[in-house]
Design an enzyme around this catalytic site. Structure first.
Site, PDB file in Angstrom:
ATOM      1  N   ASP A 111      12.163  16.997   6.211  1.00  0.00           N
ATOM      2  CA  ASP A 111      10.660  16.281   5.975  1.00  0.00           C
ATOM      3  C   ASP A 111      10.109  16.847   4.780  1.00  0.00           C
ATOM      4  OD1 ASP A 111       8.070  15.167   7.119  1.00  0.00           O
ATOM      5  OD2 ASP A 111       7.443  17.107   7.718  1.00  0.00           O
ATOM      6  N   SER A 112       8.864  16.108   4.551  1.00  0.00           N
ATOM      7  CA  SER A 112       8.104  16.541   3.135  1.00  0.00           C
ATOM      8  C   SER A 112       7.494  17.826   3.491  1.00  0.00           C
ATOM      9  CB  SER A 112       7.021  15.525   3.326  1.00  0.00           C
ATOM     10  OG  SER A 112       6.350  15.405   4.579  1.00  0.00           O
TER      11      SER A 112
ATOM     12  N   CYS B 134      10.945  12.556   8.610  1.00  0.00           N
ATOM     13  CA  CYS B 134       9.619  12.289   8.139  1.00  0.00           C
ATOM     14  C   CYS B 134       9.461  10.768   8.478  1.00  0.00           C
ATOM     15  CB  CYS B 134       9.838  12.798   6.571  1.00  0.00           C
ATOM     16  SG  CYS B 134       8.179  12.120   5.919  1.00  0.00           S
TER      17      CYS B 134
ATOM     18  N   GLU C 129      -2.622  20.208   9.038  1.00  0.00           N
ATOM     19  CA  GLU C 129      -2.184  21.514   8.259  1.00  0.00           C
ATOM     20  C   GLU C 129      -3.197  22.619   8.116  1.00  0.00           C
ATOM     21  OE1 GLU C 129       0.300  20.797   4.929  1.00  0.00           O
ATOM     22  OE2 GLU C 129       1.390  19.889   6.327  1.00  0.00           O
TER      23      GLU C 129
ATOM     24  N   CYS D  47       3.589   9.515  12.673  1.00  0.00           N
ATOM     25  CA  CYS D  47       3.799  10.872  11.591  1.00  0.00           C
ATOM     26  C   CYS D  47       4.022  11.966  12.428  1.00  0.00           C
ATOM     27  CB  CYS D  47       2.120  10.818  11.041  1.00  0.00           C
ATOM     28  SG  CYS D  47       2.127  11.968   9.919  1.00  0.00           S
TER      29      CYS D  47
ATOM     30  N   HIS E 256       2.931  14.827  11.935  1.00  0.00           N
ATOM     31  CA  HIS E 256       1.696  15.881  12.376  1.00  0.00           C
ATOM     32  C   HIS E 256       1.097  15.337  13.652  1.00  0.00           C
ATOM     33  CE1 HIS E 256       2.816  16.971   8.290  1.00  0.00           C
ATOM     34  NE2 HIS E 256       1.942  17.988   8.190  1.00  0.00           N
TER      35      HIS E 256
HETATM   36  N1  DGL Z   1       5.950  13.757   7.242  1.00  0.00           N
HETATM   37  C1  DGL Z   1       4.861  12.806   6.913  1.00  0.00           C
HETATM   38  C2  DGL Z   1       5.177  11.677   7.715  1.00  0.00           C
HETATM   39  O1  DGL Z   1       5.830  11.937   9.077  1.00  0.00           O
HETATM   40  C3  DGL Z   1       3.540  13.393   7.002  1.00  0.00           C
HETATM   41  C4  DGL Z   1       3.295  14.259   5.792  1.00  0.00           C
HETATM   42  C5  DGL Z   1       3.285  13.663   4.437  1.00  0.00           C
HETATM   43  O2  DGL Z   1       2.432  12.704   4.264  1.00  0.00           O
HETATM   44  O3  DGL Z   1       4.165  13.962   3.669  1.00  0.00           O
HETATM   45  O4  DGL Z   1       4.969  10.512   7.623  1.00  0.00           O
END
Ligand code: DGL
Length: 269
Positions: free
Chosen positions: A14-15, A77, A156, A188, A190
């Site tokens: 993931d990011s 992600c 976050e 997403c 999060h």
């Molecule tokens: N992991 C990203 C997503 O699921 C969210 C966080 C980001 O923007 O990197 O889209």
């Protein structure tokens, strides 16, 4: 018939931290499997970046996973899944890579929802990937897509309830409060952290869908179909890598993973 097994780890990237919601579901569904997690914390967020940048980061993430000898790569992600999955399949034809869009859509459709609002990062919503997949499955669905870029920093920051969050919900979702869709697809990593707050916001009238469980089931299906599950007596391990701020990772990761990560290692992508 001889059953084949594969004890190599599953790679989940993931990011940043959010993909830990997927890692958690995979670990719960498949406790015998080893997992390597990568959070590209040096370059998070991806969701506000250009398509070219996201593709390039995603390539680095996959290269990292391949260097670790994983048997399957999960792009946890949503932004990568929405924007870069095709290019990853093209550029790494021998690697097994799955994203989270199909899983999220499957989970949404399983509720019988006829009207679905998808929320996600700007890049995910701009890609239109969720709407396309929903309409590929059922063209008669009513689908709305709403970019909610302020929600990632709030998650976050641990702001998962309260007046600031409700103000942000109002900013993006006010019009749906009076006329809620059947389902809200949390597109997403999060957003599962906002489950309680969203439930309250919509007075419990909306199915809240996230892809974590469905994605873990897709992982199981892939492993079973390809005879790649770990041996029943495998001793699994979980390793966590980040590209920056390894020390801070633990502090925040528990929120997403539901437990303290075993060991966090810093890597360069
Ligand atoms: N992991 C990203 C997503 O699921 C969210 C966080 C980001 O923007 O990197 O889209």
């Amino acid at each position: 018939m001889n059953i084949r097994y594969d004890n190599r780890p599953i790679g989940i990237f993931d990011s940043g931290l959010g993909g830990l919601t997927i890692a958690r579901a995979v670990q719960e569904e498949l406790p015998g499997e080893s997992v390597i997690y990568l959070g590209d914390t040096a370059r998070v967020p991806y969701g506000d970046k250009s398509v070219d940048a996201i593709m390039s980061y995603a390539h680095d993430d996959v290269q990292f996973m391949l260097s670790k000898g994983v048997k399957l790569i999960v792009a946890a992600c949503n932004t990568v899944s929405a924007v870069a999955l095709e290019s990853l399949h093209r550029d790494f034809p021998d690697a097994a890579i799955i994203g989270v869009i199909e899983s999220g859509v499957k989970a949404a459709l399983s509720t019988g929802a006829r009207s679905i609002a998808v929320i996600g990062t700007r890049a995910t919503i701009n890609s239109d990937a969720y709407r396309r997949e929903l309409h590929r499955q059922d063209h008669s669905l009513k689908v709305d897509s709403i970019a909610c870029p302020l929600l990632v920093p709030l998650a976050e920051e641990g702001l998962t309830a309260g007046a600031v969050l409700n103000g942000v919900f109002d900013f993006y979702l006010k019009q749906y409060q009076a006329a809620p869709p059947d389902a809200l697809l949390l597109g997403c990593t999060h957003y599962p952290l906002f489950r309680n707050a969203l439930n309250e916001y919509f007075g419990g009238k909306v199915h809240l869908i996230d892809s974590a469980k469905a994605c873990a089931l897709a992982v199981r299906e892939y492993l079973t179909e390809n005879q790649k599950t770990a041996q029943p007596d495998n001793t699994p391990y979980h390793r966590y890598f980040v590209s920056d701020l390894a020390a801070e990772f633990n502090e925040h990761a528990t929120r997403f993973l539901g437990k303290l990560p075993a060991r966090v290692e810093k890597t360069v992508l």
